[in-house]
Design a protein around this motif. Structure first.
Motif, mmCIF file in Angstrom:
data_model
loop_
_atom_site.group_PDB
_atom_site.id
_atom_site.type_symbol
_atom_site.label_atom_id
_atom_site.label_comp_id
_atom_site.label_asym_id
_atom_site.label_seq_id
_atom_site.Cartn_x
_atom_site.Cartn_y
_atom_site.Cartn_z
ATOM 1 N N ARG A 204 0.834 -1.221 0.077
ATOM 2 C CA ARG A 204 -0.076 0.005 -0.017
ATOM 3 C C ARG A 204 0.638 1.236 0.041
ATOM 4 O O ARG A 204 1.621 1.598 1.022
ATOM 5 N N GLY A 205 0.704 1.985 -0.982
ATOM 6 C CA GLY A 205 1.679 3.271 -1.288
ATOM 7 C C GLY A 205 3.107 2.964 -1.813
ATOM 8 O O GLY A 205 3.676 3.905 -1.796
ATOM 9 N N LEU A 206 3.354 1.795 -1.829
ATOM 10 C CA LEU A 206 4.727 1.254 -2.445
ATOM 11 C C LEU A 206 5.705 2.022 -1.412
ATOM 12 O O LEU A 206 5.618 1.590 -0.233
ATOM 13 N N GLY A 207 6.738 2.647 -1.754
ATOM 14 C CA GLY A 207 7.586 3.089 -0.805
ATOM 15 C C GLY A 207 7.084 4.292 -0.006
ATOM 16 O O GLY A 207 7.879 4.805 0.789
ATOM 17 N N ALA A 208 6.133 4.967 -0.306
ATOM 18 C CA ALA A 208 5.475 6.271 0.307
ATOM 19 C C ALA A 208 5.668 5.991 1.893
ATOM 20 O O ALA A 208 5.865 7.159 2.487
ATOM 21 N N GLY A 209 4.981 5.092 2.259
ATOM 22 C CA GLY A 209 4.811 4.702 3.825
ATOM 23 C C GLY A 209 6.204 4.807 4.467
ATOM 24 O O GLY A 209 6.438 5.666 5.247
ATOM 25 N N PRO A 210 7.012 3.815 4.127
ATOM 26 C CA PRO A 210 8.397 3.667 4.777
ATOM 27 C C PRO A 210 8.964 4.894 4.571
ATOM 28 O O PRO A 210 9.725 5.335 5.475
ATOM 29 N N ASN A 211 9.107 5.548 3.342
ATOM 30 C CA ASN A 211 10.096 6.728 3.204
ATOM 31 C C ASN A 211 9.542 7.810 3.960
ATOM 32 O O ASN A 211 10.249 8.611 4.597
ATOM 33 N N HIS A 212 8.121 8.345 4.055
ATOM 34 C CA HIS A 212 7.670 9.316 4.847
ATOM 35 C C HIS A 212 7.954 9.049 6.151
ATOM 36 O O HIS A 212 8.202 9.868 6.904
ATOM 37 N N PHE A 213 7.954 7.860 6.574
ATOM 38 C CA PHE A 213 8.189 7.509 7.972
ATOM 39 C C PHE A 213 9.555 7.987 8.522
ATOM 40 O O PHE A 213 9.687 8.533 9.555
#
Length: 681
Positions: A473-482
Motif C-alpha cells: 500500500r503506497g509502495l515506498g511512500a509509507g516507509p520513506n515518509h516514516f
C-alpha cells in the motif's frame, strides 16, 4: 506516454538487446483512459435505464459507488436507473490495472464526458456529428440531494452474504485444486524429489495428481493436486508427504540491505532523488539509521480463481485480481492461446493493497482445469498467502542533517531497498539487473523531501533479496515518509522549536502547509496533554506529487512498555471530492494500516522462508487497537487526485513522533517493542 510507460519501454529495449536469449515475462499494459474508451463503458438500455461496465476493480475502496455517482449525475437519472457490472475482458476495451490511487483522477473525467454525450444523444435521438461542441459537464458542480450521499453500491449484498467474490463462484462439476511448493522462498531452487502417490490416491475425494512444467514460482517447481472437496486437499497433501530437494539459503535480507555496510564499502548509491552535492566533511547535527522490515498485505480474502474449458477449447477464468487484462495476457501466453480464446471475469476483491497484481492462482487454476477437463477452483490458504505472496519491500536508511540558525542546512539521505515495481515475484534476476539502469520509481516514492534546505541529497540502491517483495500500500511512500518525518521531528527538537512551527517554516508547497494548519486546528495543537507517559505527534506528506495529508496522533504508553494510539486527526486533500463518505473510509483504512505498521506488524523469516502461517504469527491491528479518528476533507476545488493511499504518508510518523514525546525514545526499527520504553532517555 506516461513516465511509468517510458521506463517500462526503456527496460524492455534494454532487456531484449542485452538478454535476447532469455524469455521475457509478460509486461503489464497500462493505457491512459480516453473519451473513446469511456463510450464503451456506458450503454443505454432503453426506458431510461443504463448499464455501466466498471473500468476499475472494486476492492473495498468504493470506486463502484463513486463512478456510478458520476454516471447518474451526468445522465440525469436516479440511482436505480444505472446498473453497474464489474469488468470482463469481453465487455470493454483494455484498461490499466487498478493501482496507484488513480481511479478518480484518471477515469472520472472521461466517464463524465462519455455520459454527457450519451445523455445528449438519447435526448436528441442520435449522436452529435464530429466537430460539434461537447455538452457541458455537470459533475464538478453537482448538487443533487439524492446523490450527495448515495447508498454504498453492493453494500446490502455484502452484509447479507450474497455471492460477490471469486470464492463464491460455483460451476457444474466443480473440483478444487492446489499447487504444492517447498517451504522455502521461491528465490531458492526447489523441486519435489519424492512423494507417496499411492497414499494420496487412496484418500477419499482424490481426483488427480498433476505434474506440469508451468507450475513455477521463481526457481521453485511445484506439484498440483485436485480433489472433490476443499477439505480433501489437506488430507491428500498430508498423505503425499512430499520430500523436497532444496537449495540452502546463503544470507538473509538484513545483511544484504545493511546501509552502513554499503557506505563503508564506498557505495555512493546509484539512483538520485535529490542530487545536490552535500559536503561529506564536517560534523552532523543528526545522524540516524532506520530499518523497515518486510510486512504482509494481510488481505482478509486469500486469493482465488476458477477456470473452466468448454468443448471447443475456449477458457473462462473468474478472478479476484487488480488487473483482469493482465491475467488474460499471462494465461494466454503460458497456455499458448489467443486472446479471443479466453474470457476473464472480474469480481469484487476482498482487499488487495498492491498484492493482487501478478498472476498466481489464475494460472494454477487454468493449468489444472486443462489437465482434468473439469472446472477447477484454486484458493490459497492463509499459510500460502504468507509463504508464496510478495510482501512490503524492506529497506535500510541512513539520514544525516546539518542545522544552522534553526533551519535545515544540509540534508543527506541514503537507503537500500529491494525492488518494488520491478518485483522479484515476476521478474527473473537478469531482468532486475537490467532495471538498475532506470531505477525503480516505487522505491523512490515518498523519498523527495518537501522542505527547504541549502542542499539536499537523497540516493538509493536496489538489491534483490531472498524473499519476494513488491508493491505494498503506497509502495515506498509509507516507509520513506516514516523516515523523513521522523527525522524532521528530531530536527525540531534539536533546535528547540515546536514541530508544527518548524515544518511551516520550511515547507515548500502551499497545499501541504494548508493541511498542516488544518490538522493543527482540528487537534488543538499546543494544548498540553494530561497523564503520565502520554505524547502527541505530528507528521505530513505528499502522495505521488498530487495528494496531501497531515496527521496528529495521541498515544499512551503503559508501565509495561506497551503502546496504544488514543486518537488520530487527519486533514486530507485529494482535490475535488466525488464521494465524501468513501474518501473518509479510505483515510480510516490507511490510518489503521499506520497503526499496524508502527505498533504490531512484522514478518519474520527463518532458514529462507516466511515463518508466519497465520495472523497469530504475523499480527494485524484488532478492533481494540483502532483509535478514535477525526477526518476532515480539504476541498478547495482543485482537480481530483488520489485518495486510496494518501494518508499512509503521515499516519505512521505521527504515531512514532507521539511515542518519542511520551517516552523520549526515537523509534528507528519497526515495529514498536515494549522494551524500548525502558531505554534510557
Amino acid at each position: 506516454m506516461s513516465a511509468a510507460l517510458t521506463r517500462r519501454g526503456v527496460l524492455a529495449s534494454l532487456t531484449v538487446a542485452l538478454f535476447s536469449g532469455c524469455a521475457l515475462p509478460v509486461i503489464p499494459k497500462r493505457p491512459a483512459p480516453s473519451l473513446d474508451d469511456a463510450l464503451g463503458w456506458i450503454r443505454h438500455d432503453g426506458d431510461g435505464r443504463y448499464t455501466l461496465w466498471l473500468p476499475r476493480v472494486e476492492m473495498g475502496q468504493g470506486i463502484l459507488t463513486g463512478l456510478k455517482q458520476i454516471a447518474c449525475v451526468e445522465l440525469g437519472v436516479g440511482w436505480d436507473a444505472v446498473v453497474v457490472k464489474l469488468p470482463c475482458t469481453n465487455d470493454i476495451g483494455r484498461v490499466k490495472a487498478t493501482v496507484g490511487s488513480d481511479s478518480i483522477k484518471d477515469f472520472a473525467l472521461p466517464l463524465a464526458q462519455g455520459c454527457a454525450l450519451l445523455r445528449e444523444a438519447v435526448a436528441r435521438g442520435s449522436f452529435a456529428s464530429p466537430g460539434d461542441p461537447p455538452p457541458a459537464l455537470r459533475w464538478p458542480t453537482a448538487d443533487r440531494p439524492d446523490l450527495k450521499r448515495p447508498p454504498l453500491a453492493q453494500g446490502e449484498a455484502i452484509v447479507t452474504g450474497q455471492p460477490l467474490f471469486v470464492a463464491d463462484v460455483r460451476r457444474p462439476g466443480l473440483v478444487f485444486g492446489r499447487v504444492l511448493y517447498a517451504p522455502l522462498s521461491p528465490e531458492f531452487a526447489s523441486l519435489p524429489r519424492a512423494f507417496d502417490e499411492a497414499a494420496a490416491r487412496a484418500q477419499p475425494g482424490f481426483v488427480a495428481l498433476v505434474r506440469d512444467e508451468r507450475f513455477v514460482q521463481g526457481q521453485a517447481r511445484g506439484l498440483g493436486i485436485v480433489a472433490a472437496t476443499p477439505g480433501a486437499l489437506d488430507r491428500i497433501e498430508q498423505a503425499l508427504a512430499v520430500q523436497w530437494q532444496k537449495e540452502a539459503p546463503a544470507s538473509g535480507w538484513r545483511e544484504l540491505l545493511d546501509i552502513d555496510a554499503r557506505l563503508a564499502d564506498g557505495d555512493r548509491l546509484t539512483h538520485a532523488v535529490h542530487d545536490d552535492d552535500v559536503p561529506r566533511h564536517g560534523t552532523w547535527d543528526l545522524d540516524l539509521r532506520f530499518d523497515i522490515p518486510p510486512a504482509a498485505h494481510a488481505a482478509m480474502e486469500p486469493r482465488a480463481a476458477v477456470a473452466e474449458f468448454d468443448n471447443a477449447g475456449k477458457l473462462q477464468v473468474w478472478v479476484g485480481s487488480q488487473d483482469v487484462f493482465y491475467q488474460r495476457d499471462v494465461v494466454a501466453k503460458r497456455l499458448g492461446l489467443d486472446d479471443d480464446q479466453i474470457t476473464v471475469h472480474g469480481h469484487r476483491v476482498g482487499g488487495a493493497f498492491g498484492g493482487k497484481t501478478i498472476c498466481t492462482v489464475e494460472l494454477e487454476a487454468a493449468v489444472l482445469a486443462k489437465s482434468v477437463r473439469r472446472p477447477v477452483k484454486v484458493q490459497w490458504t492463509r499459510a500460502q498467502e504468507f509463504a508464496q505472496s510478495f510482501h512490503r519491500a524492506p529497506s535500510s536508511h541512513r539520514v544525516r542533517v546539518r542545522l544552522k540558525d534553526g533551519r535545515l542546512q544540509h540534508w543527506w539521505h541514503g537507503f537500500v531497498s529491494s525492488h518494488i515495481l520491478f518485483t522479484n515475484a515476476a521478474m527473473p534476476p537478469w531482468m532486475q539487473a537490467a532495471s538498475r539502469f532506470v531505477g525503480d520509481a516505487g522505491v523512490a516514492r515518498g523519498a523527495r523531501l518537501p522542505y527547504r534546505a541549502a542542499a539536499r541529497e537523497t540516493r538509493f540502491a536496489l538489491q534483490r533479496l531472498p524473499l519476494l517483495a513488491g508493491p505494498w500500500r503506497g509502495l515506498g511512500a509509507g516507509p520513506n515518509h516514516f523516515v523523513t518525518e521522523s527525522v524532521i521531528d528530531e530536527c525540531a527538537r534539536r533546535v528547540g522549536q515546536d514541530p508544527l512551527t518548524f515544518r511551516l517554516a520550511h515547507v515548500e508547497d502551499a497545499r501541504l502547509a494548508r493541511v498542516l494548519a488544518r490538522v493543527a486546528q482540528m487537534a488543538d495543537w499546543g494544548r498540553p496533554l494530561t497523564g503520565e507517559r502520554v505524547g502527541r505527534g505530528l507528521a505530513c506528506g505528499i502522495y505521488k506529487d498530487m495528494s496531501y495529508a497531515a496527521v496528529v496522533a495521541d498515544v499512551a504508553v503503559a508501565a509495561d512498555g506497551s503502546a496504544r494510539v488514543l486518537r488520530l486527526w487527519c486533514a486530507h486533500d485529494c482535490g475535488r471530492v466525488i464521494s465524501a463518505s468513501q474518501v473518509r473510509a479510505q483515510c480510516e483504512g490507511n490510518l489503521v494500516w499506520c497503526v499496524g505498521m508502527v505498533l504490531v506488524e512484522q514478518l519474520d523469516l527463518a532458514a529462507g522462508q516466511v515463518a508466519a502461517s497465520g495472523f497469530a504469527d504475523s499480527p494485524i491491528p484488532r478492533w481494540g487497537d483502532v483509535p478514535a479518528m477525526h477526518i476532515e476533507l480539504v476541498d478547495e476545488g482543485d482537480a481530483p487526485t488520489g485518495a486510496g493511499e494518501t494518508a499512509i504518508v503521515a499516519g505512521g510518523a505521527a504515531i512514532a513522533n507521539a511515542l518519542r514525546a511520551a517516552t523520549g525514545v526515537r523509534l528507528t526499527s519497526l515495529p514498536w517493542r515494549a522494551a524500548l520504553a525502558t531505554m534510557p532517555r
